[in-house]
Design a protein around this motif. Structure first.
Motif, mmCIF file in Angstrom:
data_model
loop_
_atom_site.group_PDB
_atom_site.id
_atom_site.type_symbol
_atom_site.label_atom_id
_atom_site.label_comp_id
_atom_site.label_asym_id
_atom_site.label_seq_id
_atom_site.Cartn_x
_atom_site.Cartn_y
_atom_site.Cartn_z
ATOM 1 N N GLN A 266 0.830 -1.200 0.000
ATOM 2 C CA GLN A 266 0.000 0.000 0.000
ATOM 3 C C GLN A 266 0.871 1.259 0.000
ATOM 4 O OE1 GLN A 266 -2.858 0.195 3.161
ATOM 5 N NE2 GLN A 266 -3.767 2.098 2.445
ATOM 6 N N ARG A 267 1.962 1.211 0.757
ATOM 7 C CA ARG A 267 2.876 2.361 0.780
ATOM 8 C C ARG A 267 3.629 2.484 -0.547
ATOM 9 N NH1 ARG A 267 3.005 0.484 6.074
ATOM 10 N NH2 ARG A 267 4.663 -1.029 5.669
ATOM 11 N N ILE A 268 4.018 1.353 -1.122
ATOM 12 C CA ILE A 268 4.761 1.361 -2.385
ATOM 13 C C ILE A 268 3.888 1.882 -3.524
ATOM 14 C CG2 ILE A 268 5.827 -0.135 -4.128
ATOM 15 C CD1 ILE A 268 6.806 -1.893 -1.751
ATOM 16 N N TYR A 269 2.602 1.529 -3.502
ATOM 17 C CA TYR A 269 1.676 1.910 -4.578
ATOM 18 C C TYR A 269 0.831 3.126 -4.206
ATOM 19 C CZ TYR A 269 2.478 -2.289 -7.426
ATOM 20 O OH TYR A 269 3.039 -3.251 -8.248
ATOM 21 N N GLU B 158 3.804 -9.430 -10.741
ATOM 22 C CA GLU B 158 3.525 -10.551 -9.844
ATOM 23 C C GLU B 158 2.796 -10.067 -8.591
ATOM 24 O OE1 GLU B 158 5.892 -14.102 -7.401
ATOM 25 O OE2 GLU B 158 7.024 -12.515 -8.404
ATOM 26 N N ALA B 159 3.249 -8.950 -8.038
ATOM 27 C CA ALA B 159 2.626 -8.402 -6.836
ATOM 28 C C ALA B 159 1.187 -7.981 -7.124
ATOM 29 C CB ALA B 159 3.428 -7.221 -6.319
ATOM 30 N N GLU B 160 0.984 -7.313 -8.260
ATOM 31 C CA GLU B 160 -0.360 -6.850 -8.608
ATOM 32 C C GLU B 160 -1.297 -8.020 -8.867
ATOM 33 O OE1 GLU B 160 0.074 -4.006 -11.799
ATOM 34 O OE2 GLU B 160 1.708 -2.993 -10.717
ATOM 35 N N ASP C 258 -0.789 5.111 -6.882
ATOM 36 C CA ASP C 258 -1.695 4.408 -7.795
ATOM 37 C C ASP C 258 -3.042 4.229 -7.083
ATOM 38 O OD1 ASP C 258 -3.096 2.473 -9.338
ATOM 39 O OD2 ASP C 258 -1.215 1.692 -10.137
ATOM 40 N N ARG C 259 -3.981 5.084 -7.409
ATOM 41 C CA ARG C 259 -5.243 5.135 -6.677
ATOM 42 C C ARG C 259 -6.029 3.826 -6.746
ATOM 43 N NH1 ARG C 259 -10.013 9.703 -7.500
ATOM 44 N NH2 ARG C 259 -11.452 8.833 -5.928
ATOM 45 N N SER C 260 -6.089 3.217 -7.922
ATOM 46 C CA SER C 260 -6.891 1.997 -8.086
ATOM 47 C C SER C 260 -6.339 0.855 -7.231
ATOM 48 C CB SER C 260 -6.947 1.581 -9.553
ATOM 49 O OG SER C 260 -5.644 1.262 -10.039
ATOM 50 N N VAL C 261 -5.012 0.714 -7.181
ATOM 51 C CA VAL C 261 -4.394 -0.348 -6.382
ATOM 52 C C VAL C 261 -4.615 -0.076 -4.896
ATOM 53 C CG1 VAL C 261 -2.228 -1.474 -5.735
ATOM 54 C CG2 VAL C 261 -2.662 -0.907 -8.130
#
Length: 262
Positions: free
Chosen positions: A151-154, A237-239, A157-160
């Motif tokens: 969550q911190r990394i993305y 892979e993470a997504e 990126d609003r959708s993620v």
């Protein structure tokens, strides 16, 4: 199978199918010729624990005994603190002293204190499965921790991020369920004298909670394996794993309202 082969309700084949049906609660696959899970035969576990789980269980009971004899019976969950206390020579002395006192409280002569020691040792074996499952549950919590890292990394990126926020909400239900079971076990086994007085009932309760936790955690096995292997960072892979985890959680823990016409 019952329908396809028109198996009679009172036949031996029907009895076998019922056993298979019950067995699949404890194992994922049953092949021809395999034995019936021990949970159905004598109540013991059909899976094994490691030495560290046995050591933790013995240590937890040793601490319960020493805290009981000093008149300050409490439950300790911190493993580092537990290990430090158990390794203290004074703890070992108090445990030996407590066996005789416990025997007396149970109406046994002091020379039969070994029976008390044996019973506590046997219960430690039962408790070691709970400790193994507690460790496994820690891997479920680790999934939640990694999701928080993503969550911190993305964060840009609003959708993620929105998807992760929903996932973390869905996690609240299983986490609360797991914590409640462990709280019940710790509460039931936290009073050493009561445990010994109602030994058979306590063993039965602990085995019931063991099976509850084991079958529930089996459902998480695939998720645990995938998240343990994931290197946290921006990646396809993470997504992909985030989406798979969201589906997993939504299918099991999404609160739904069934609307009925009045």
């Amino acid at each position: 199978l019952r329908t396809s082969f028109d198996i009679p309700a009172d036949s031996r084949d029907e009895q076998l199918l019922r056993i298979v049906e019950s067995s699949l609660k404890f194992v994922k696959v049953i092949r021809p010729g395999e034995s019936i899970p021990r949970e159905l035969l004598d109540g013991s576990a059909s899976w094994s624990v490691e030495d560290r789980h046995r050591a933790i269980a013995r240590g937890r009971l040793a601490f319960q005994i020493t805290s009981w004899i000093t008149g300050n019976e409490i439950v300790i969950s911190d493993l580092a603190q537990l290990e430090q206390i158990v390794e203290d020579p004074k703890t070992k002395e108090r445990v030996l002293e407590a066996f005789a006192v416990l025997a007396e409280r149970l109406g046994l002569p002091p020379e039969r204190k070994q029976e008390v020691a044996d019973r506590i040792d046997a219960f430690g074996h039962e408790l070691s499965y709970i400790e193994a499952l507690r460790e496994r549950y820690g891997m479920v919590k680790n999934i939640l921790a990694k999701i928080g890292d993503l969550q911190r990394i993305y964060r840009s990126d609003r959708s993620v991020v929105e998807e992760i926020v929903q996932m973390r909400k869905l996690f609240a239900k299983p986490i609360a369920q797991f914590e409640n079971v462990f709280l019940q076990v710790d509460g039931q086994t936290g009073e050493i004298l009561a445990l010994l007085k109602k030994y058979d009932a306590q063993v039965g309760f602990t085995r019931k909670m063991r099976d509850n936790l084991h079958t529930t955690l089996m459902d998480w096995d695939d998720m645990i394996t995938k998240w343990e292997a994931l290197e946290v960072g921006r990646s396809g892979e993470a997504e992909s794993l985030l989406k798979a985890t969201y589906r997993f959680l939504a299918q099991r823990f999404l609160n739904t309202t069934v609307w009925k016409r009045s």
